[in-house]
Structure formats: C-alpha cells, structure tokens
Design a protein around this motif. Structure first.
Motif, mmCIF file in Angstrom:
data_model
loop_
_atom_site.group_PDB
_atom_site.id
_atom_site.type_symbol
_atom_site.label_atom_id
_atom_site.label_comp_id
_atom_site.label_asym_id
_atom_site.label_seq_id
_atom_site.Cartn_x
_atom_site.Cartn_y
_atom_site.Cartn_z
ATOM 1 N N UNK A 157 19.543 1.832 -9.417
ATOM 2 C CA UNK A 157 19.038 3.036 -8.766
ATOM 3 C C UNK A 157 18.033 2.773 -7.663
ATOM 4 N N UNK A 158 17.881 1.517 -7.250
ATOM 5 C CA UNK A 158 16.966 1.191 -6.159
ATOM 6 C C UNK A 158 17.633 1.507 -4.825
ATOM 7 N N UNK A 159 16.898 2.173 -3.942
ATOM 8 C CA UNK A 159 17.440 2.636 -2.665
ATOM 9 C C UNK A 159 16.492 2.227 -1.549
ATOM 10 N N UNK A 160 17.052 1.778 -0.438
ATOM 11 C CA UNK A 160 16.262 1.520 0.759
ATOM 12 C C UNK A 160 16.948 2.177 1.946
ATOM 13 N N UNK A 161 16.202 2.963 2.715
ATOM 14 C CA UNK A 161 16.737 3.652 3.885
ATOM 15 C C UNK A 161 16.452 2.898 5.183
ATOM 16 N N UNK A 162 15.614 1.862 5.111
ATOM 17 C CA UNK A 162 15.358 1.043 6.289
ATOM 18 C C UNK A 162 14.432 1.650 7.305
ATOM 19 N N UNK A 163 13.591 2.607 6.884
ATOM 20 C CA UNK A 163 12.707 3.313 7.822
ATOM 21 C C UNK A 163 11.245 2.996 7.497
ATOM 22 N N UNK A 164 10.347 3.061 8.492
ATOM 23 C CA UNK A 164 8.941 2.709 8.254
ATOM 24 C C UNK A 164 8.296 3.512 7.133
ATOM 25 N N UNK A 165 8.633 4.803 7.032
ATOM 26 C CA UNK A 165 7.990 5.644 6.024
ATOM 27 C C UNK A 165 8.462 5.344 4.609
ATOM 28 N N UNK A 166 9.471 4.496 4.461
ATOM 29 C CA UNK A 166 9.918 4.101 3.134
ATOM 30 C C UNK A 166 9.137 2.951 2.536
ATOM 31 N N UNK A 167 8.184 2.411 3.258
ATOM 32 C CA UNK A 167 7.433 1.240 2.810
ATOM 33 C C UNK A 167 6.330 1.614 1.830
ATOM 34 N N UNK A 168 5.995 0.653 0.956
ATOM 35 C CA UNK A 168 4.984 0.883 -0.082
ATOM 36 C C UNK A 168 3.931 -0.211 -0.200
ATOM 37 N N UNK A 169 4.216 -1.414 0.312
ATOM 38 C CA UNK A 169 3.371 -2.562 0.001
ATOM 39 C C UNK A 169 1.919 -2.355 0.429
ATOM 40 N N UNK A 170 1.714 -1.905 1.653
ATOM 41 C CA UNK A 170 0.354 -1.787 2.154
ATOM 42 C C UNK A 170 -0.495 -0.814 1.362
ATOM 43 N N UNK A 171 0.131 0.273 0.926
ATOM 44 C CA UNK A 171 -0.624 1.255 0.155
ATOM 45 C C UNK A 171 -0.940 0.728 -1.242
ATOM 46 N N UNK A 172 0.035 0.089 -1.866
ATOM 47 C CA UNK A 172 -0.206 -0.448 -3.197
ATOM 48 C C UNK A 172 -1.212 -1.575 -3.209
ATOM 49 N N UNK A 173 -1.170 -2.441 -2.206
ATOM 50 C CA UNK A 173 -2.108 -3.561 -2.157
ATOM 51 C C UNK A 173 -3.535 -3.092 -1.893
ATOM 52 N N UNK A 174 -3.685 -2.053 -1.088
ATOM 53 C CA UNK A 174 -5.027 -1.581 -0.726
ATOM 54 C C UNK A 174 -5.533 -0.462 -1.625
ATOM 55 N N UNK A 175 -4.625 0.218 -2.317
ATOM 56 C CA UNK A 175 -5.023 1.395 -3.081
ATOM 57 C C UNK A 175 -5.426 2.559 -2.203
ATOM 58 N N UNK A 176 -5.095 2.476 -0.921
ATOM 59 C CA UNK A 176 -5.418 3.569 0.001
ATOM 60 C C UNK A 176 -6.821 3.540 0.556
ATOM 61 N N UNK A 177 -7.566 2.449 0.294
ATOM 62 C CA UNK A 177 -8.947 2.352 0.760
ATOM 63 C C UNK A 177 -9.186 1.012 1.453
ATOM 64 N N UNK A 178 -10.051 1.045 2.453
ATOM 65 C CA UNK A 178 -10.558 -0.189 3.038
ATOM 66 C C UNK A 178 -9.672 -0.865 4.055
ATOM 67 N N UNK A 179 -8.420 -0.432 4.212
ATOM 68 C CA UNK A 179 -7.469 -1.075 5.122
ATOM 69 C C UNK A 179 -6.739 -0.031 5.948
ATOM 70 N N UNK A 180 -6.565 -0.303 7.241
ATOM 71 C CA UNK A 180 -5.583 0.427 8.017
ATOM 72 C C UNK A 180 -4.208 -0.093 7.610
#
Length: 277
Positions: free
Chosen positions: A86-109
């Motif tokens: 059930x894993x899906x990738x659409x190949x678009x920038x908004x489908x990415x998760x790594x930066x948010x998960x690594x930073x927790x949404x704080x401290x990084x652009x």
C-alpha cells in the motif's frame, strides 16, 4: 549465494518485517497552502513564468525574520509507484516527509525541490527531466531561501527518498558547484551506483566519479530491511566519506517512517544535530 538468490532472499526477509501502519505517527506534515511563507506554514511556490514548475517551502514554528537557520533540502521519489503493502509515491515535492520528520517542524527551514522538465516547463515526476536545469533551479531557489528567510548556506543538508536518495549523488555531486553546497547527505532507500537504472550514467563507474566530490563529508545511509548492498558498494569502491548505516526495520518503501517515534528516527535526529552543529 547467487545474485538472484540473494535478491530473492532479501525480498522475503523484508516481507517478514513489521508494517509502517502498525506504528501510530506522532507527527503530521502541515497541509500544503498557497500564499506567503510564514512560521509553521508549508507553501507551494510556483515559477512566475511556469506555474506548473514549483517547489515547496516550510518555515519552522520557531521561525523569526532575523533568525538564522540550517536548511534541509529534499528530493522526492519517483511517481507512478505503488507496491503490495500500500505504499504510494506520486513523485511531487509535496509528497516528501524526511525533512519534517527529522526536524520535528522546528529549527530548520525545509525546502522540497522539483526535478525540472525543461521542454514542458513543469515538474518531472519520473526520473530526472533535465538534470542540469534541475540543478540550476535548485541553486537559484536555495540562494533565495537563504537570503529571504535566514537560511544558513554553511549548514545545508541534502536529503532524499528512493529516486531522491539516488539524487543525493546523481544531482547533488554532479559538478563541483553543486557539490559545494552541502554540509551532509541523508539518503533513504537506494543509492547512486549500487545498481543500474534506465537512464544515462547510472552505472557503477559513473557514480564513483561523482562520489569523489563527496570529499569525506557525512552521509546517513538507510534502507528498508538492509543497507548491506550500499555498504558493499561504497566499501569496495573506496569512497571517502563518513558513512552511518542504519537499516529501517520496516517492510515499507515509504518515507513516512520519520513521522513515527522509532529508534531509527532517534538515531537519525542525533546524527543530524551532530552534523549541523
């Protein structure tokens, strides 16, 4: 064990691992919005003369106009992807998760870049489009983000999932100018040169030439199930880098593992803090 037998063995072993969806996420990536970037907002930014060519920018919740922040630049996986889990990738920038998960949404652009289809002036969802145009777009946007939103050009991490993991080297080390932008690299699932793909210069020797531009910088290498194929390639190729290898103990080809409180994410975050210190 033959190569084919080993591949079959690894696929079978991966299938016996837990499923991503059995772990409740503790993070949810903010909804994509239009408009001006602001603290805590994730916005789509289109090119003025090509609305279908765009990137996605997230400013952390603690962002201040006069602050100085490290930057996570991220490339997405291929589009048109779906597997038996059930894993899906659409190949678009908004489908990415790594930066948010690594930073927790704080401290990084967090900047998610496109692959550029130069002829059609839009984002490319499968493989590279024009690699040179993609890098030129990335240079320009990264400079703008650092100038306008306080990004620190000396603390920029390049990250990617699947196609994006290959892009860490295929694009990120393509030439000296591009290679010089990065403090480190985070490659999840696949790696440039480990196997050949249906595009030019995907072979081992071409990848090793690109990897000479790594010049000892840190790389976090992770893959669902096993990282041994990448470890063997980099060791046998005598690539000079500071490599951290971490298997992701899930069966999924899916970067949403970083949205869960897993031991692998804790290790990845500790590595990031050390690299960007």
């Amino acid at each position: 064990m033959t190569r084919m037998t080993r591949r079959s063995f690894l696929i079978a072993a991966q299938g016996s691992l837990p499923d991503l969806r059995d772990v409740v996420p503790d993070l949810v990536v903010p909804t994509l919005e239009d408009g001006e970037p602001a603290a805590g907002r994730r916005v789509r930014v289109s090119s003025q003369d090509a609305p279908e060519l765009y990137h996605v920018l997230y400013l952390p919740t603690d962002w201040q106009p006069k602050g100085r922040y490290p930057v996570i630049v991220e490339y997405a996986g291929n589009g048109n992807y779906r597997n038996a889990y059930g894993d899906v990738s659409l190949g678009v920038p908004e489908g990415s998760n790594l930066g948010y998960g690594l930073s927790g949404g704080q401290g990084y652009l967090w900047l998610c870049l496109p692959y550029v289809n130069l002829e059609e002036r839009r984002n490319q969802t499968l493989w590279w489009g024009s690699a040179d145009a993609t890098n030129e777009y990335g240079h320009r946007v990264l400079q703008q983000v650092c100038r306008r939103y306080g990004g620190d050009p000396k603390r920029v991490l390049l990250a990617g999932f699947s196609r994006g993991a290959i892009a860490c080297s295929y694009l990120g080390l393509r030439d000296d100018r591009t290679a010089g932008q990065w403090r480190g690299f985070f490659a999840y699932s696949h790696f440039d040169g480990v196997r050949s793909w249906p595009y030019a210069e995907s072979d081992r020797e071409s990848a090793l030439r690109r990897l000479r531009r790594l010049r000892g910088r840190p790389v976090f290498v992770c893959h669902e199930g096993s990282v041994e194929a990448t470890r063997d390639f980099l060791t046998n190729g005598r690539v000079k880098g500071r490599f951290t290898y971490e298997p992701i103990r899930l069966r999924n080809h899916n970067d949403a593992w970083v949205l869960r409180d897993l031991p692998e994410r804790r290790l990845a975050r500790a590595w990031l803090q050390q690299v960007m210190r």
